[in-house]
Design a protein around this motif. Structure first.
Motif, PDB file in Angstrom:
ATOM      1  N   GLN A   1      46.462  24.313  30.983  1.00  0.00           N
ATOM      2  CA  GLN A   1      45.624  24.248  32.074  1.00  0.00           C
ATOM      3  C   GLN A   1      44.874  22.915  32.185  1.00  0.00           C
ATOM      4  O   GLN A   1      44.942  22.256  33.155  1.00  0.00           O
ATOM      5  CB  GLN A   1      44.816  25.286  32.084  1.00  0.00           C
ATOM      6  CG  GLN A   1      43.937  25.466  33.563  1.00  0.00           C
ATOM      7  CD  GLN A   1      44.942  25.721  34.746  1.00  0.00           C
ATOM      8  OE1 GLN A   1      45.809  26.272  34.413  1.00  0.00           O
ATOM      9  NE2 GLN A   1      44.490  25.106  35.932  1.00  0.00           N
ATOM     10  N   VAL A   2      44.195  22.531  30.969  1.00  0.00           N
ATOM     11  CA  VAL A   2      43.619  21.237  31.205  1.00  0.00           C
ATOM     12  C   VAL A   2      44.189  19.965  31.516  1.00  0.00           C
ATOM     13  O   VAL A   2      44.063  19.180  32.198  1.00  0.00           O
ATOM     14  CB  VAL A   2      42.618  21.059  29.822  1.00  0.00           C
ATOM     15  CG1 VAL A   2      42.047  19.680  29.933  1.00  0.00           C
ATOM     16  CG2 VAL A   2      41.713  22.104  29.613  1.00  0.00           C
ATOM     17  N   ILE A   3      45.349  20.102  30.613  1.00  0.00           N
ATOM     18  CA  ILE A   3      46.416  19.043  31.066  1.00  0.00           C
ATOM     19  C   ILE A   3      47.048  19.009  32.473  1.00  0.00           C
ATOM     20  O   ILE A   3      47.039  17.956  32.843  1.00  0.00           O
ATOM     21  CB  ILE A   3      47.546  19.052  30.084  1.00  0.00           C
ATOM     22  CG1 ILE A   3      47.264  18.887  28.548  1.00  0.00           C
ATOM     23  CG2 ILE A   3      48.740  18.146  30.350  1.00  0.00           C
ATOM     24  CD1 ILE A   3      48.240  19.126  27.549  1.00  0.00           C
ATOM     25  N   ARG A   4      47.287  20.060  33.001  1.00  0.00           N
ATOM     26  CA  ARG A   4      47.850  20.239  34.201  1.00  0.00           C
ATOM     27  C   ARG A   4      46.683  19.503  35.236  1.00  0.00           C
ATOM     28  O   ARG A   4      46.992  18.806  36.015  1.00  0.00           O
ATOM     29  CB  ARG A   4      48.068  21.581  34.820  1.00  0.00           C
ATOM     30  CG  ARG A   4      48.800  21.742  36.049  1.00  0.00           C
ATOM     31  CD  ARG A   4      49.154  23.462  36.391  1.00  0.00           C
ATOM     32  NE  ARG A   4      48.445  24.243  35.832  1.00  0.00           N
ATOM     33  CZ  ARG A   4      48.913  24.924  34.718  1.00  0.00           C
ATOM     34  NH1 ARG A   4      50.182  24.604  34.164  1.00  0.00           N
ATOM     35  NH2 ARG A   4      48.511  25.881  34.316  1.00  0.00           N
ATOM     36  N   GLU A   5      45.488  20.018  35.027  1.00  0.00           N
ATOM     37  CA  GLU A   5      44.219  19.787  36.034  1.00  0.00           C
ATOM     38  C   GLU A   5      44.140  18.112  35.775  1.00  0.00           C
ATOM     39  O   GLU A   5      43.945  17.444  36.711  1.00  0.00           O
ATOM     40  CB  GLU A   5      43.283  20.574  35.561  1.00  0.00           C
ATOM     41  CG  GLU A   5      43.232  21.757  35.988  1.00  0.00           C
ATOM     42  CD  GLU A   5      41.876  22.736  35.579  1.00  0.00           C
ATOM     43  OE1 GLU A   5      40.981  22.182  35.119  1.00  0.00           O
ATOM     44  OE2 GLU A   5      42.040  23.945  35.911  1.00  0.00           O
ATOM     45  N   ALA A   6      44.055  17.426  34.672  1.00  0.00           N
ATOM     46  CA  ALA A   6      43.934  16.198  34.301  1.00  0.00           C
ATOM     47  C   ALA A   6      45.240  15.356  34.992  1.00  0.00           C
ATOM     48  O   ALA A   6      44.780  14.515  35.565  1.00  0.00           O
ATOM     49  CB  ALA A   6      43.761  15.925  32.918  1.00  0.00           C
ATOM     50  N   VAL A   7      46.225  15.780  34.802  1.00  0.00           N
ATOM     51  CA  VAL A   7      47.322  15.110  35.260  1.00  0.00           C
ATOM     52  C   VAL A   7      47.183  15.149  36.703  1.00  0.00           C
ATOM     53  O   VAL A   7      47.514  14.039  37.617  1.00  0.00           O
ATOM     54  CB  VAL A   7      48.786  15.346  34.765  1.00  0.00           C
ATOM     55  CG1 VAL A   7      49.778  14.949  35.532  1.00  0.00           C
ATOM     56  CG2 VAL A   7      48.758  15.309  33.371  1.00  0.00           C
ATOM     57  N   ASP A   8      46.999  16.144  37.343  1.00  0.00           N
ATOM     58  CA  ASP A   8      47.079  16.372  38.786  1.00  0.00           C
ATOM     59  C   ASP A   8      45.814  15.427  39.455  1.00  0.00           C
ATOM     60  O   ASP A   8      46.114  14.804  40.359  1.00  0.00           O
ATOM     61  CB  ASP A   8      46.792  17.906  39.222  1.00  0.00           C
ATOM     62  CG  ASP A   8      47.929  18.692  39.087  1.00  0.00           C
ATOM     63  OD1 ASP A   8      49.260  18.186  38.994  1.00  0.00           O
ATOM     64  OD2 ASP A   8      47.666  19.975  39.293  1.00  0.00           O
ATOM     65  N   GLU A   9      44.869  15.504  38.757  1.00  0.00           N
ATOM     66  CA  GLU A   9      43.682  14.541  39.294  1.00  0.00           C
ATOM     67  C   GLU A   9      44.036  13.123  39.028  1.00  0.00           C
ATOM     68  O   GLU A   9      43.886  12.367  40.164  1.00  0.00           O
ATOM     69  CB  GLU A   9      42.319  14.920  38.467  1.00  0.00           C
ATOM     70  CG  GLU A   9      41.242  14.325  38.960  1.00  0.00           C
ATOM     71  CD  GLU A   9      40.950  12.860  38.348  1.00  0.00           C
ATOM     72  OE1 GLU A   9      40.202  11.983  39.273  1.00  0.00           O
ATOM     73  OE2 GLU A   9      41.282  12.548  37.489  1.00  0.00           O
ATOM     74  N   PHE A  10      44.640  12.557  38.010  1.00  0.00           N
ATOM     75  CA  PHE A  10      45.148  11.395  37.882  1.00  0.00           C
ATOM     76  C   PHE A  10      46.119  10.918  38.936  1.00  0.00           C
ATOM     77  O   PHE A  10      45.830   9.895  39.679  1.00  0.00           O
ATOM     78  CB  PHE A  10      45.505  11.113  36.430  1.00  0.00           C
ATOM     79  CG  PHE A  10      45.924   9.918  36.390  1.00  0.00           C
ATOM     80  CD1 PHE A  10      45.220   8.775  35.567  1.00  0.00           C
ATOM     81  CD2 PHE A  10      47.271   9.602  36.316  1.00  0.00           C
ATOM     82  CE1 PHE A  10      45.529   7.391  35.725  1.00  0.00           C
ATOM     83  CE2 PHE A  10      48.214   8.083  35.870  1.00  0.00           C
ATOM     84  CZ  PHE A  10      47.118   7.295  35.622  1.00  0.00           C
TER      85      PHE A  10
ATOM     86  N   PHE B   1      47.743   7.425  42.293  1.00  0.00           N
ATOM     87  CA  PHE B   1      48.954   7.337  42.739  1.00  0.00           C
ATOM     88  C   PHE B   1      49.036   8.173  44.031  1.00  0.00           C
ATOM     89  O   PHE B   1      50.031   8.535  44.628  1.00  0.00           O
ATOM     90  CB  PHE B   1      50.098   7.890  41.990  1.00  0.00           C
ATOM     91  CG  PHE B   1      50.310   6.913  40.747  1.00  0.00           C
ATOM     92  CD1 PHE B   1      50.904   5.723  40.771  1.00  0.00           C
ATOM     93  CD2 PHE B   1      49.827   7.312  39.440  1.00  0.00           C
ATOM     94  CE1 PHE B   1      51.074   4.901  39.573  1.00  0.00           C
ATOM     95  CE2 PHE B   1      50.121   6.572  38.393  1.00  0.00           C
ATOM     96  CZ  PHE B   1      50.512   5.362  38.541  1.00  0.00           C
ATOM     97  N   ASP B   2      48.058   8.519  44.739  1.00  0.00           N
ATOM     98  CA  ASP B   2      47.723   9.132  45.985  1.00  0.00           C
ATOM     99  C   ASP B   2      48.679  10.430  46.135  1.00  0.00           C
ATOM    100  O   ASP B   2      49.422  10.659  47.170  1.00  0.00           O
ATOM    101  CB  ASP B   2      47.973   8.252  47.119  1.00  0.00           C
ATOM    102  CG  ASP B   2      47.107   7.036  47.349  1.00  0.00           C
ATOM    103  OD1 ASP B   2      45.943   7.208  47.068  1.00  0.00           O
ATOM    104  OD2 ASP B   2      47.541   5.910  47.780  1.00  0.00           O
ATOM    105  N   GLY B   3      48.838  11.227  45.116  1.00  0.00           N
ATOM    106  CA  GLY B   3      49.574  12.342  44.856  1.00  0.00           C
ATOM    107  C   GLY B   3      50.986  12.042  44.708  1.00  0.00           C
ATOM    108  O   GLY B   3      51.812  13.093  44.845  1.00  0.00           O
ATOM    109  N   GLN B   4      51.537  10.906  44.634  1.00  0.00           N
ATOM    110  CA  GLN B   4      52.912  10.865  44.630  1.00  0.00           C
ATOM    111  C   GLN B   4      53.417  10.642  43.453  1.00  0.00           C
ATOM    112  O   GLN B   4      53.196   9.634  42.450  1.00  0.00           O
ATOM    113  CB  GLN B   4      53.361   9.321  45.412  1.00  0.00           C
ATOM    114  CG  GLN B   4      52.882   9.450  46.748  1.00  0.00           C
ATOM    115  CD  GLN B   4      53.245   8.175  47.426  1.00  0.00           C
ATOM    116  OE1 GLN B   4      54.216   7.607  47.443  1.00  0.00           O
ATOM    117  NE2 GLN B   4      52.343   7.887  48.816  1.00  0.00           N
TER     118      GLN B   4
END
Length: 113
Positions: free
Chosen positions: A76-85, A90-93
């Motif tokens: 969960q922490v990895i998912r949240e960190a990668v999503d935020e990054f 990369f503007d979500g791309q």
């Protein structure tokens, strides 16, 4: 779900140690620290308290001591960190991020498959 505050490098190192031990006292978490051997006991204690206030760690009192457990799974922490990054840089791309990773790392043909 309420968004948790981001983790600092020190908090991340302490949380990784706690994930490794599963549960433990400050001393046990400190002993499990392998990424940062220079972090002293009181620093680990400070980070654990911050992690608890941020919702990443839970504590149970056992006698006069506290036993700490991860309050969130590593995935969960990895998912949240990668999503935020991904959103921030990369503007979500996803494709530009993957392209950057492939171009900037030694990626074998097997890994590309």
């Amino acid at each position: 779900m309420a968004e948790r505050p981001p983790l600092s490098r020190g908090e991340t190192a302490v949380l990784k140690a706690l994930w490794d031990v599963g549960k433990g006292s400050i001393g046990e978490i400190h002993s499990a620290m392998r990424d940062d051997l220079t972090m002293d006991y009181s620093t680990v204690q400070t980070y654990v308290r911050r992690l608890e206030s941020k919702g990443y760690v839970t504590a149970t009192r056992v006698g006069r001591n506290k036993v700490y457990r991860p309050g969130i799974r590593r995935a969960q922490v990895i998912r949240e960190a990668v999503d935020e990054f991904l959103d921030r840089i990369f503007d979500g791309q996803l494709v530009p991020m993957v392209r950057h990773l492939v171009d900037s790392r030694d990626v074998s043909p097997e890994e590309l498959k």
